[in-house]
Scaffold this active site. Structure first.
Site, PDB file in Angstrom:
ATOM      1  N   LYS A 176       0.834  -1.206   0.000  1.00 14.16           N
ATOM      2  CA  LYS A 176       0.000   0.000   0.000  1.00 14.16           C
ATOM      3  C   LYS A 176       0.869   1.256   0.000  1.00 14.16           C
ATOM      4  CE  LYS A 176      -3.349   2.866   0.204  1.00 14.16           C
ATOM      5  NZ  LYS A 176      -4.160   3.120   1.395  1.00 14.16           N
ATOM      6  N   ALA A 177       1.958   1.242   0.760  1.00 17.52           N
ATOM      7  CA  ALA A 177       2.845   2.410   0.778  1.00 17.52           C
ATOM      8  C   ALA A 177       3.411   2.673  -0.613  1.00 17.52           C
ATOM      9  CB  ALA A 177       3.973   2.199   1.788  1.00 17.52           C
TER      10      ALA A 177
END
EC number: 1.1.1.31
Length: 296
Positions: A176-177
């Site tokens: 997600k980052a």
């Protein structure tokens, strides 16, 4: 309380719309907590649930607790050890589904703390926005124990169009980052392209159309291009969150021994927006720094 009694901690734009979606799908909603208590009161009144004064009250009333908080500090607060008001006060036999974009090590720590108290946790990182939360079409990337993912999967299917298992705790948070790092960099690059086009006297509607038909096309062009042109920055994903998430990715890069100059430049732009008091505008507001007459 039964396992399918669901509570929420964090009912801002995303959490509230996820709750509305589950209510429409026939799930029993128990209690809502938010650090801004009026938000919990309003949603509880709307959806006939309890407005809790502590996270512990939500966990006590619920078999499943979905958390949607803003950052690492907020997450550590709601899962604080030796605090009778935190979610850990009633962790036994509970399932915690944690949806915020956080540092991966936070998810690892939460899984350990919850498991030690007889509960289970899963990260379900969201690569979508408010409209998708309301419609149940989120893209969910999940991390944790496989058996916990399988237990949560039917509920997650009511929230997401795509529900993908990534790996152990912390792994989905890494993905997600990186998703948000690339998205933020694309957004900043688009703002520069449109800003330069404007300075050169080009028709921006034409320019966006050309971008869409060439190698400059991107999902960000679809979602943010017109907003940048029209200066319409109603918040779907805030500049402050963009800065937070790019910083998480750059911390991961530093630990991996990598220097990412494009991501670093993007973070600098979003931090400038925050410093200018524009952190609660949508990430498309990065164009305010690149259009000549606006940045002046």
């Amino acid at each position: 309380m039964t396992p399918l009694h669901i509570g929420f901690v964090g009912v801002g734009r995303m959490g509230a719309n996820m709750a509305r979606r589950l209510k429409e799908q026939g799930y029993a909603l128990t209690a809502f907590y938010d650090s801004h208590h009026p938000a919990a009161l309003s949603l509880a009144s709307e959806l006939q649930a309890q407005a809790a004064h502590t996270p512990a009250e939500v966990a006590k009333a619920s078999g499943i607790v979905i958390t949607v908080v803003s950052d690492d500090a907020a997450m550590r607060s709601i899962f604080a050890e030796n605090d009778g008001t935190s979610l850990l006060a009633h962790a036994q036999d509970r399932l915690f589904i944690n949806c915020a974009t956080l540092s991966p090590e936070i998810h690892v720590d939460i899984e350990r703390l919850v498991a030690a108290r007889g509960g289970a946790s899963l990260e379900a990182c969201m690569a979508s926005s408010i409209a998708q939360a309301r419609q149940g079409t989120l893209y969910l990337m999940c991390g944790g124990k496989p058996e916990v993912f399988e237990k949560a999967k039917p509920l997650l299917g009511a929230l997401g169009k795509t529900v993908r298992y990534i790996g152990p705790a912390g792994e989905a948070a890494k993905v997600k980052a990186l998703v948000n790092m690339v998205m933020n960099s694309n957004t900043a690059a688009l703002a520069e392209g449109l800003g330069l086009g404007d300075a050169l006297g080009l028709d921006l509607t034409m320019l966006r159309e050309v971008f869409s038909q060439t190698g400059a096309a991107s999902r960000v062009l679809e979602t943010d291009g017109e907003d940048m042109q029209q200066r319409a920055h109603d918040c779907y994903f805030s500049a402050a969150h963009a800065a937070k998430d790019s910083a998480i990715a750059l911390d991961l890069a530093a630990h991996a021994g990598l220097h990412l100059p494009v991501a670093q430049a993007t973070l600098t732009q979003y931090r400038r927006l925050v410093e200018l008091g524009k952190g609660e505008l949508d990430k498309s507001a990065v164009a305010e720094l690149t259009f000549k007459e606006r940045s002046a």
